[in-house]
Design a protein around this motif. Structure first.
Motif, short mmCIF file in Angstrom:
data_model
loop_
_atom_site.label_atom_id
_atom_site.label_comp_id
_atom_site.label_asym_id
_atom_site.label_seq_id
_atom_site.Cartn_x
_atom_site.Cartn_y
_atom_site.Cartn_z
N ILE A 9 0.83 -1.20 0.00
CA ILE A 9 0.00 0.00 0.00
C ILE A 9 0.87 1.26 0.00
O ILE A 9 0.58 2.22 -0.70
CB ILE A 9 -0.97 -0.01 1.20
CG1 ILE A 9 -2.01 -1.12 1.01
CG2 ILE A 9 -1.65 1.34 1.38
CD1 ILE A 9 -2.91 -1.34 2.19
N ILE A 10 1.96 1.24 0.75
CA ILE A 10 2.89 2.38 0.76
C ILE A 10 3.53 2.56 -0.60
O ILE A 10 3.64 3.69 -1.11
CB ILE A 10 3.95 2.20 1.86
CG1 ILE A 10 3.30 2.36 3.24
CG2 ILE A 10 5.08 3.21 1.70
CD1 ILE A 10 4.20 2.01 4.39
N LEU A 11 3.94 1.47 -1.25
CA LEU A 11 4.55 1.57 -2.58
C LEU A 11 3.56 2.10 -3.61
O LEU A 11 3.91 2.94 -4.45
CB LEU A 11 5.08 0.20 -3.03
CG LEU A 11 6.37 -0.26 -2.38
CD1 LEU A 11 6.71 -1.67 -2.81
CD2 LEU A 11 7.50 0.68 -2.76
N ILE A 12 2.33 1.63 -3.55
CA ILE A 12 1.32 2.12 -4.48
C ILE A 12 1.05 3.61 -4.23
O ILE A 12 0.94 4.39 -5.18
CB ILE A 12 0.03 1.29 -4.36
CG1 ILE A 12 0.27 -0.12 -4.89
CG2 ILE A 12 -1.13 1.95 -5.08
CD1 ILE A 12 -0.85 -1.10 -4.60
N LEU A 58 0.34 1.07 -24.88
CA LEU A 58 1.61 1.62 -24.40
C LEU A 58 1.67 1.64 -22.88
O LEU A 58 2.66 1.22 -22.28
CB LEU A 58 1.81 3.02 -24.97
CG LEU A 58 3.10 3.74 -24.57
CD1 LEU A 58 4.29 3.06 -25.22
CD2 LEU A 58 3.03 5.18 -24.98
N PHE A 59 0.60 2.11 -22.23
CA PHE A 59 0.58 2.14 -20.77
C PHE A 59 0.57 0.74 -20.18
O PHE A 59 1.17 0.49 -19.14
CB PHE A 59 -0.62 2.93 -20.26
CG PHE A 59 -0.44 4.41 -20.35
CD1 PHE A 59 0.80 5.00 -20.20
CD2 PHE A 59 -1.53 5.22 -20.59
CE1 PHE A 59 0.96 6.36 -20.28
CE2 PHE A 59 -1.39 6.60 -20.67
CZ PHE A 59 -0.13 7.17 -20.52
N VAL A 65 6.16 -3.75 -17.33
CA VAL A 65 7.61 -3.67 -17.10
C VAL A 65 7.89 -3.20 -15.68
O VAL A 65 8.75 -3.75 -14.98
CB VAL A 65 8.27 -2.74 -18.14
CG1 VAL A 65 9.70 -2.40 -17.76
CG2 VAL A 65 8.21 -3.37 -19.52
N ILE A 66 7.16 -2.19 -15.22
CA ILE A 66 7.37 -1.68 -13.86
C ILE A 66 7.04 -2.75 -12.82
O ILE A 66 7.79 -2.95 -11.86
CB ILE A 66 6.55 -0.41 -13.64
CG1 ILE A 66 7.11 0.74 -14.47
CG2 ILE A 66 6.50 -0.02 -12.17
CD1 ILE A 66 6.26 1.98 -14.50
N VAL A 67 5.94 -3.47 -13.02
CA VAL A 67 5.57 -4.53 -12.08
C VAL A 67 6.62 -5.64 -12.07
O VAL A 67 6.98 -6.17 -11.01
CB VAL A 67 4.16 -5.08 -12.41
CG1 VAL A 67 3.88 -6.37 -11.67
CG2 VAL A 67 3.11 -4.05 -12.09
N ALA A 68 7.14 -6.00 -13.24
CA ALA A 68 8.18 -7.03 -13.30
C ALA A 68 9.44 -6.59 -12.56
O ALA A 68 10.06 -7.40 -11.85
CB ALA A 68 8.49 -7.36 -14.76
N ILE A 69 9.81 -5.34 -12.70
CA ILE A 69 10.99 -4.82 -12.01
C ILE A 69 10.77 -4.82 -10.50
O ILE A 69 11.65 -5.24 -9.72
CB ILE A 69 11.36 -3.42 -12.52
CG1 ILE A 69 11.87 -3.51 -13.95
CG2 ILE A 69 12.38 -2.74 -11.63
CD1 ILE A 69 12.05 -2.17 -14.64
#
Length: 74
Positions: A9-12, A58-59, A65-69
């Motif tokens: 929740i903090i990361l989101i 595109l989004f 990609v962001i979730v995989a990282i």
């Protein structure tokens, strides 16, 4: 709930704040969003239809990609 849920929740929340700051300060440079080739726009007298398919793809790729990282580092 456990502490892992709190971390997510903090990361989101940090991500939403970062996105808000980017949009607030760079809104004049982001005018291309929603106007990419492939976005469907039909405007007639009383009807306006807009479907940003290329922008959504595109989004989607960017979020994937962001979730995989993030998953790789957590």
């Amino acid at each position: 709930m456990n502490s892992e849920t709190g971390k997510y929740i903090i990361l989101i929340g940090c991500g939403v704040v970062l996105l808000g700051v980017i949009i607030y300060f760079f809104h004049d440079k982001l005018h291309w969003i929603g106007r990419l080739p492939g976005d469907i726009r039909v405007e007639k007298e009383n009807v306006r239809f807009y479907f940003p398919i290329t922008t959504m793809i595109l989004f989607s790729v960017l979020v994937s990609v962001i979730v995989a990282i993030v998953r790789k580092f957590l």
